[in-house]
Motif scaffolding. Structure first.
Motif, PDB file in Angstrom:
ATOM      1  N   ARG A  81       0.831  -1.201   0.000  1.00 46.90           N
ATOM      2  CA  ARG A  81       0.000   0.000   0.000  1.00 46.90           C
ATOM      3  C   ARG A  81       0.864   1.250   0.000  1.00 46.90           C
ATOM      4  NH1 ARG A  81      -4.309  -2.123   4.400  1.00 46.90           N
ATOM      5  NH2 ARG A  81      -5.858  -3.001   2.963  1.00 46.90           N
ATOM      6  N   ILE A  82       0.391   2.270  -0.695  1.00 48.37           N
ATOM      7  CA  ILE A  82       1.107   3.544  -0.727  1.00 48.37           C
ATOM      8  C   ILE A  82       1.295   4.092   0.683  1.00 48.37           C
ATOM      9  CG2 ILE A  82       1.012   5.948  -1.501  1.00 48.37           C
ATOM     10  CD1 ILE A  82       1.631   3.994  -3.720  1.00 48.37           C
ATOM     11  N   GLY A  83       0.282   3.896   1.522  1.00 51.32           N
ATOM     12  CA  GLY A  83       0.357   4.396   2.889  1.00 51.32           C
ATOM     13  C   GLY A  83       1.169   3.524   3.821  1.00 51.32           C
ATOM     14  N   GLY A  84       1.661   2.389   3.289  1.00 54.43           N
ATOM     15  CA  GLY A  84       2.470   1.491   4.106  1.00 54.43           C
ATOM     16  C   GLY A  84       1.775   0.182   4.387  1.00 54.43           C
TER      17      GLY A  84
END
Length: 241
Positions: free
Chosen positions: A9-12
């Motif tokens: 995920r882009i957010g981690g």
């Protein structure tokens, strides 16, 4: 039809995602290579029956002598094993070899007196499920075939094939799909004599032009308050042409 794959995920954070599988499948008819298509796995008998029918290679499911399905190959033997076959896409004509328009005179017109009630279309639209392109074939308010595929054109061939194998009177059915209605989908319905094609999306301008000249009813935004009839409203109960 799905395979779990890892992604970040882009957010981690790492997660798994259900990715749709696609399979290149070579089609052979009477020992000759016809074409190669990209399909979702499974349901190949329905697909090949509908595909050969809408490509005018067979005129009924009874013309198929045998179907052999392998990992990446479908081999079909027809009762006339000497028949040479080729793929017939949307018929185009033009002067000097230049493509200019679809010659509707070379396409069959719908032959059906069916009139469909709006609730029947809404019920069929509600039966569309899954993350892939989906098509439902319905008759008298009952879903008689349902298919999903990476491509809605393939899904349409699948339900047509199932209808042929079940010996359904396709002139008494309606097809409801997701996505945009194209001229190629219109052509497939004309070949199968399906009188009404509805979609949760909208048709292309060319699809509307061809349908208007060939007695096919197109409905857009099926199952929503914005549902609208683009061609031959006389096929909808309570509406006039």
């Amino acid at each position: 039809m799905f395979k779990k794959i890892a992604c970040i995920r882009i957010g981690g954070g790492s997660v798994t995602h259900d990715a749709a599988e696609e399979k290149p499948v070579a089609i052979f008819v009477n020992g000759r290579h016809l074409t190669t298509v990209i399909l979702s796995p499974g349901g190949f008998e329905d697909f090949i029956t509908g595909y050969l029918y809408t490509e005018e290679i067979i005129r009924s499911a009874d013309e198929i002598e045998s179907i052999r399905i392998e990992e990446n190959r479908i081999s079909v033997i027809t009762k006339n094993i000497f028949k040479r076959v080729s793929v017939k896409k949307t018929i185009l004509s033009g002067c000097g070899g230049a493509v200019s328009y679809i010659d509707t005179q070379k396409l069959p017109a719908i032959e059906s007196g069916i009139v469909v009630a709006v609730p029947e279309i809404e019920a069929a639209a509600a039966a569309l499920t899954g993350p892939l392109d989906s098509v439902v074939l319905a008759s008298e308010g009952r879903v008689v075939a349902r298919a999903e595929d990476l491509d809605r054109h393939n899904a349409l061939d699948r339900v047509i094939g199932r209808g042929l194998l079940d010996r359904l009177d396709l002139s008494r059915t309606v097809a409801v799909c997701t996505g945009t209605v194209t001229s190629e989908m219109v052509r497939k319905c004309l070949m199968a004599n399906i009188p009404l094609l509805a979609s949760t999306g909208a048709p292309t301008a060319l699809a509307v032009e061809v349908a208007e000249e060939t007695e096919l009813c197109i409905v857009g935004a099926a199952g929503t308050p914005e549902m609208a009839v683009y061609t031959h409203p006389e096929r909808i109960e309570g509406m006039e042409g």
